[in-house]
Design an enzyme around this catalytic site. Structure first.
Site, PDB file in Angstrom:
ATOM      1  N   ASP A   9       0.683  -1.148  -0.241  1.00 46.37           N
ATOM      2  CA  ASP A   9      -0.116  -0.055   0.215  1.00 46.37           C
ATOM      3  C   ASP A   9       0.745   1.550   0.037  1.00 46.37           C
ATOM      4  O   ASP A   9       0.506   2.298   0.476  1.00 46.37           O
ATOM      5  CB  ASP A   9      -0.999  -0.107   1.131  1.00 46.37           C
ATOM      6  CG  ASP A   9      -2.228  -0.984   1.225  1.00 46.37           C
ATOM      7  OD1 ASP A   9      -2.001  -1.647   0.236  1.00 46.37           O
ATOM      8  OD2 ASP A   9      -2.939  -0.954   2.060  1.00 46.37           O
ATOM      9  N   ASP A  49      -4.647  -0.813  -2.006  1.00 45.43           N
ATOM     10  CA  ASP A  49      -5.895  -0.440  -1.346  1.00 45.43           C
ATOM     11  C   ASP A  49      -6.923  -0.181  -2.677  1.00 45.43           C
ATOM     12  O   ASP A  49      -6.236   1.179  -3.208  1.00 45.43           O
ATOM     13  CB  ASP A  49      -5.868   0.530  -0.075  1.00 45.43           C
ATOM     14  CG  ASP A  49      -6.927  -0.181   0.699  1.00 45.43           C
ATOM     15  OD1 ASP A  49      -7.100  -1.067   1.133  1.00 45.43           O
ATOM     16  OD2 ASP A  49      -7.213   1.010   1.545  1.00 45.43           O
ATOM     17  N   HIS A  51     -10.674   1.225  -3.627  1.00 47.97           N
ATOM     18  CA  HIS A  51     -12.155   1.060  -2.903  1.00 47.97           C
ATOM     19  C   HIS A  51     -13.065   1.638  -3.995  1.00 47.97           C
ATOM     20  O   HIS A  51     -12.714   2.899  -4.456  1.00 47.97           O
ATOM     21  CB  HIS A  51     -12.202   2.029  -1.607  1.00 47.97           C
ATOM     22  CG  HIS A  51     -11.587   1.236  -0.658  1.00 47.97           C
ATOM     23  ND1 HIS A  51     -11.585  -0.183  -0.092  1.00 47.97           N
ATOM     24  CD2 HIS A  51     -10.488   1.686   0.377  1.00 47.97           C
ATOM     25  CE1 HIS A  51     -10.652  -0.353   0.811  1.00 47.97           C
ATOM     26  NE2 HIS A  51     -10.039   0.621   1.187  1.00 47.97           N
ATOM     27  N   HIS A  55     -17.542   3.250  -0.279  1.00 44.48           N
ATOM     28  CA  HIS A  55     -16.996   1.912   0.370  1.00 44.48           C
ATOM     29  C   HIS A  55     -17.549   1.785   1.721  1.00 44.48           C
ATOM     30  O   HIS A  55     -17.547   2.686   2.758  1.00 44.48           O
ATOM     31  CB  HIS A  55     -15.596   1.743   0.333  1.00 44.48           C
ATOM     32  CG  HIS A  55     -15.135   0.268   0.581  1.00 44.48           C
ATOM     33  ND1 HIS A  55     -14.532   0.049   1.761  1.00 44.48           N
ATOM     34  CD2 HIS A  55     -15.511  -0.924   0.064  1.00 44.48           C
ATOM     35  CE1 HIS A  55     -14.184  -1.241   1.854  1.00 44.48           C
ATOM     36  NE2 HIS A  55     -14.847  -1.713   0.764  1.00 44.48           N
ATOM     37  N   HIS A  84     -10.957   7.100   1.328  1.00 43.09           N
ATOM     38  CA  HIS A  84      -9.365   6.986   0.803  1.00 43.09           C
ATOM     39  C   HIS A  84      -9.143   5.895  -0.312  1.00 43.09           C
ATOM     40  O   HIS A  84     -10.227   4.782  -0.498  1.00 43.09           O
ATOM     41  CB  HIS A  84      -8.513   6.465   1.937  1.00 43.09           C
ATOM     42  CG  HIS A  84      -8.670   5.067   2.439  1.00 43.09           C
ATOM     43  ND1 HIS A  84      -9.669   5.002   3.236  1.00 43.09           N
ATOM     44  CD2 HIS A  84      -8.039   4.062   2.338  1.00 43.09           C
ATOM     45  CE1 HIS A  84      -9.769   3.603   3.671  1.00 43.09           C
ATOM     46  NE2 HIS A  84      -8.910   3.106   3.089  1.00 43.09           N
ATOM     47  N   LYS A 109      -7.021  -4.862  -3.408  1.00 42.87           N
ATOM     48  CA  LYS A 109      -7.825  -5.365  -2.109  1.00 42.87           C
ATOM     49  C   LYS A 109      -8.967  -4.366  -1.640  1.00 42.87           C
ATOM     50  O   LYS A 109      -8.856  -3.015  -1.913  1.00 42.87           O
ATOM     51  CB  LYS A 109      -7.107  -6.024  -1.028  1.00 42.87           C
ATOM     52  CG  LYS A 109      -5.965  -4.697  -0.603  1.00 42.87           C
ATOM     53  CD  LYS A 109      -5.084  -5.365   0.418  1.00 42.87           C
ATOM     54  CE  LYS A 109      -4.190  -4.161   0.773  1.00 42.87           C
ATOM     55  NZ  LYS A 109      -4.727  -3.016   1.741  1.00 42.87           N
ATOM     56  N   CYS A 159      -2.590  -2.841   7.517  1.00 42.58           N
ATOM     57  CA  CYS A 159      -2.467  -3.554   6.264  1.00 42.58           C
ATOM     58  C   CYS A 159      -1.051  -4.491   5.910  1.00 42.58           C
ATOM     59  O   CYS A 159      -1.112  -5.399   5.722  1.00 42.58           O
ATOM     60  CB  CYS A 159      -2.574  -2.666   4.996  1.00 42.58           C
ATOM     61  SG  CYS A 159      -4.313  -2.065   4.944  1.00 42.58           S
TER      62      CYS A 159
HETATM   63 ZN    ZN Z   1      -8.800   1.078   2.812  1.00 41.12          ZN
END
Ligand code: ZN
Length: 215
Positions: A9, A49, A51, A55, A84, A109, A159
């Site tokens: 990330d 990451d 989204h 989300h 984010h 993810k 993470c």
């Molecule tokens: Zn996230």
């Protein structure tokens, strides 16, 4: 032993100035890039990451909730974050200074609207696999104990840390490179994660040790 570098990330929203900035997060990038230049990696994996807007991990998606509150999801307690790493925004992109071209695998993810995913291996429901464990097990000829995963990136206490724990749970050898991780720290969560990593059998090293380990 196969050696894998897992870079978690390193995206604009987790860097200073981003929506969910990790203090000093950008300070690890030169060291991470230096690791990517080492000979001896069998695979280099980036996680992203990623989204959809609205989300379920965003506080803004829950009436009356603030950032860092928690909410009960069908899979358990979920922390709530600022919006984010929204797909299609600059915040979701890898840092421009990261040597992302070195990676042969990218794992995205958190793209399912109703499940968050801290870990590179398992989403937060503890059931939905990202597919990475299978990919790395194949690298070890079907035996995860023949694969060693070196973890760097953001954030130590979420993470990156959960990725290391789940890698152990999947049967891999795991090494956390302590000076190439940075955390968010909510109520002592960084210290708690280092303890969890030690308990899980994660080896903790300095970046200067890595060349000698994979050579
Ligand atoms: Zn996230």
């Amino acid at each position: 032993m196969k050696n894998v570098l897992l870079i978690v990330d390193i995206q604009n929203d987790f860097l200073p100035g981003g929506a969910l900035a990790v203090a000093d997060g950008d300070a690890i990038i030169p060291g991470v890039n230096a690791l990517t230049e080492l000979e001896g990696w069998d695979s280099i994996v980036l996680t992203q990451d990623f989204h959809p807007a609205g989300h379920s991990s965003f506080a803004s998606a829950h009436d009356g909730k603030a950032v860092y509150d928690t909410v009960e999801m069908p899979y358990g307690t979920q922390s709530l974050w600022p919006d984010h790493c929204v797909i299609g925004t600059p915040g979701a992109e890898f840092a421009s200074t990261l040597n992302s071209d070195a990676a042969n695998v990218v794992i995205r993810k958190g793209f399912r609207m109703h499940i968050d995913s801290y870990s590179a291996f398992m989403e937060n429901d503890g059931e939905t696999s990202t597919g990475l464990a299978g990919t790395l097990t194949d690298l070890g000829g079907g035996d995860p104990s023949k694969v060693r995963v070196f973890v760097v990136g953001l954030a130590t206490d979420f993470c990156a840390g959960y990725s290391a724990v789940d890698a152990r749970n999947a049967g891999f050898e795991v090494v956390a490179v302590r000076d190439l991780m940075r955390g968010i720290d909510i109520d002592g969560s960084i210290d708690a994660m280092w303890e969890q990593l030690r308990d899980a059998g994660v080896e903790i090293v300095a970046s200067s040790d890595v060349a000698g380990m994979i050579g």
